[in-house]
Design an enzyme around this catalytic site. Structure first.
Site, PDB file in Angstrom:
ATOM      1  N   CYS A 380       3.975   3.949  -7.725  1.00  8.45           N
ATOM      2  CA  CYS A 380       3.778   3.110  -5.941  1.00  8.45           C
ATOM      3  C   CYS A 380       2.961   3.043  -6.440  1.00  8.45           C
ATOM      4  O   CYS A 380       2.534   1.073  -7.345  1.00  8.45           O
ATOM      5  CB  CYS A 380       3.724   4.146  -4.928  1.00  8.45           C
ATOM      6  N   HIS A 514       9.448   7.116  -6.406  1.00 13.49           N
ATOM      7  CA  HIS A 514       8.567   8.191  -6.880  1.00 13.49           C
ATOM      8  C   HIS A 514       9.908   9.023  -7.787  1.00 13.49           C
ATOM      9  O   HIS A 514      10.474   9.892  -6.865  1.00 13.49           O
ATOM     10  CB  HIS A 514       8.196   8.973  -5.187  1.00 13.49           C
ATOM     11  N   GLU A 516       8.974  12.154  -8.554  1.00 16.92           N
ATOM     12  CA  GLU A 516       8.619  13.214  -8.973  1.00 16.92           C
ATOM     13  C   GLU A 516       8.751  13.996  -7.778  1.00 16.92           C
ATOM     14  O   GLU A 516       9.299  15.128  -7.657  1.00 16.92           O
ATOM     15  CB  GLU A 516       6.874  13.624  -8.011  1.00 16.92           C
TER      16      GLU A 516
HETATM   17  N1  GLN Z   1       0.557   1.577   0.108  1.00 13.21           N
HETATM   18  C1  GLN Z   1       2.294   1.343  -0.697  1.00 13.21           C
HETATM   19  C2  GLN Z   1       2.933   0.319   0.138  1.00 13.21           C
HETATM   20  O1  GLN Z   1       2.952   0.678   0.412  1.00 13.21           O
HETATM   21  C3  GLN Z   1       2.027   2.318  -1.753  1.00 13.21           C
HETATM   22  C4  GLN Z   1       3.200   3.252  -0.730  1.00 13.21           C
HETATM   23  C5  GLN Z   1       3.087   4.525  -1.709  1.00 13.21           C
HETATM   24  O2  GLN Z   1       2.120   4.933  -2.330  1.00 13.21           O
HETATM   25  N2  GLN Z   1       4.077   4.986  -1.798  1.00 13.21           N
HETATM   26  O3  GLN Z   1       3.108  -0.610  -0.665  1.00 13.21           O
END
Ligand code: GLN
Length: 542
Positions: A380, A514, A516
């Protein structure tokens, strides 16, 4: 109808009620029962989505896009059953629904009260979506005696009465502390906690006593006597060497046997715990070790990256190695050379995150991994950092950055205002509410045949969970590809890059989602399995 098991806690918080519930779920499953777990959280936030990881640990996202308590992660990892929005509710959500109903005139002019209106709403939530289950395990957050928790305790008390004999059971988790000075285990806090429960009309059927020392039969009898229970229903839950042993240990001390007796169930099959025994064996006897640097922001609070910690461990299980994790606050790379910290690691992972602090440090970590051929996994925000690094260093785009931080000259990561989910177009804007407005939950991605990720997944279509506002800006994709960073996964409409990789690097993958959240000890996630395998290979080279 599903039988209900209510799990409450007493004495102190942090006794591992979530884990205990999850492990009991796994144990019942091992006996062939169909289970689901659910969490009732007494705090007033509508969901944990807007809470800082420092406050509440990780926000766990479900397939159907709910931002939930991290205990749902334990439930999924132990039972393999994917949690749903209806598996986590908070006082905030209950009250907002009650008030909404009141505003619409739904209470027909009556005075709206905690009993029966709030408690009715709680009961409705508990009983929703439970078709086909043998057992629904319902964990109540907090400890007995908390003011916020009272409506929940009242609701489960009522449910127990309404459902009738043999349909529900109460398990109460307490602490039996060992007092060094006296050299003794003390049962008084447990007695008081049960007294508190009984004062609100709940008689526990089983006590699960967390303890660091074996609980002698004499003490079990004593607790039973004071708490109105046969001694065999006072069950010791000793501290263990690994969480994966919990279902096995619970069976050994008779938790499932006693619980089935409470329900009047006889002749149930013995549990098959072979797979848990195998996992414990792997944890206890690794054949090597790899060192992974996790370079992030919320390093002081271990629970902020709970699922990540677990998923890396699962990657180790799949490769039969121990994963030694070094949690590094990325800000240190803004003062000191990243090499000093990363020289000896076998893999570098930059996890999800938010906001400006520490981002330049994360970008330095990416650069180190890319240039030094160290396996790199960006998740992400970690992907965003990798894209910024490649844009600046490879494509020569000075001032490349993300729109999350100011107004960069080259917004290689930007806010997408529209995307497709199934057949629906979803939209968002920069001034939306903070809660529940991210791209959330499971989305399909299409993988490029022949890419590293297609090989890792052994598939060309995958589904993974998202939680973010910003996306890799598709308008820069070609330029990045010309400099070796390939988009190897796309949203089905071809508008959103979901995965980026460097095919000529030993292992460099960044993902927008994600992974994980979907890794389980009995089913490690392929990306983590492959990342740890690459790290293992790297460790053999140095
Ligand atoms: N801050 C980034 C976004 O909002 C990534 C979010 C995250 O890593 N879950 O897109």
């Amino acid at each position: 109808m599903a039988r209900l098991i209510f799990i409450t806690g007493g004495v102190v918080s942090s006794l591992g009620k979530g884990l205990a519930s999850a492990a009991l779920g796994a144990l019942l499953q091992a006996r062939g029962y169909k289970v689901r777990l659910r969490k009732l959280d007494p705090y007033l936030n509508v969901d944990p989505g807007t809470m800082s990881p420092f406050q509440h640990g990780e926000v766990y996202v479900t397939d159907d896009g709910a931002e939930t308590d991290l205990d749902l992660g334990h439930y999924e990892r132990f039972t393999g059953v994917s949690a749903r929005r209806s598996d986590n509710i908070t006082s905030g959500r209950i009250y907002s629904q009650v008030i909404e109903k009141e505003r619409k005139g739904g209470y027909l002019g009556r005075t709206v009260q905690v009993i029966p209106h709030v408690t009715d709403m709680i009961k409705e939530f508990v009983l929703r979506d439970t078709e086909g289950l043998d057992f629904l395990l319902v964990e109540i957050g907090g400890t007995v005696g908390d003011i916020e928790g009272l409506p929940f305790f009242e609701a489960i008390r009522q449910l127990h009465n309404e459902l009738g004999w043999g349909q529900s059971a109460f398990i109460h988790l307490t602490l039996v502390p060992f007092i060094e000075a006296a050299g003794e285990l003390k049962t008084k806090p447990t007695q008081h906690s049960v007294k508190e429960l009984r004062a609100i009309g709940i008689q526990p059927d089983i006590l699960l006593c967390r303890t660091s020392h074996p609980l002698p039969d004499e003490e079990r009898r004593k607790i039973g006597l004071f708490c109105n229970l046969p001694a065999e229903r006072v069950i010791p839950a000793m501290d263990l060497d690994t969480v994966y042993r919990v279902p096995i240990a619970y069976h050994e001390v008779g938790l499932d046997t006693q619980l089935l007796k409470v329900f009047g169930i006889e002749g149930a099959p013995e549990p098959d715990l072979t797979r848990w025994v195998q996992v414990v064996d792997r944890v206890k006897n690794p054949e090597g070790e790899v060192r992974i640097a996790v370079v992030g922001k919320y390093m002081q609070v271990k629970d902020s990256y709970k699922s990540l910690f677990e998923a890396l461990t699962h990657g180790g299980l799949a490769n039969n190695v121990k994963v030694r994790m070094e949690w590094i606050d990325s800000e240190v790379f803004e003062r000191d050379d990243a090499a000093a910290f990363l020289e000896n690691v076998n893999g570098i992972l930059v996890p999800g995150g938010f906001g400006e602090r520490g981002t330049e440090g994360k970008i330095s970590a990416v650069k180190f991994a890319r240039e030094r051929n160290v396996p790199f996994f960006g998740i992400c925000y970690g992907l965003h950092m990798a894209v910024i690094e490649a844009a600046r260093d490879l494509a020569g785009l000075d001032g490349a950055g993300t729109r999350e931080i100011g107004d960069p000259k080259h917004p290689v990561v930007g806010l997408m205002t529209e995307w497709v989910k199934g057949n629906q177009v979803e939209t968002r804007s920069a001034d939306d509410d903070m809660g529940g407005t991210m791209r959330l939950g499971a989305y399909t991605a299409v993988l490029t045949p022949g890419s590293k990720v297609a090989e890792v997944y052994g598939a060309t279509e995958i589904s993974e969970r998202h939680r973010h506002r910003y996306e890799v800006n598709v308008n820069y994709a070609r330029q990045l590809e010309q400099h070796g960073m390939q988009v190897s996964g796309w949203s089905p409409d071809g508008k959103l890059p979901e995965i980026m990789e460097f095919p000529d690097h030993p292992w460099f993958i960044g993902v927008q989602f994600h992974p994980e959240l979907k890794s389980r000890p009995l089913e490690p996630h392929p990306l983590f399995t492959s990342f740890i395998a690459a790290a293992l290979q790297q460790s053999r080279l140095v």
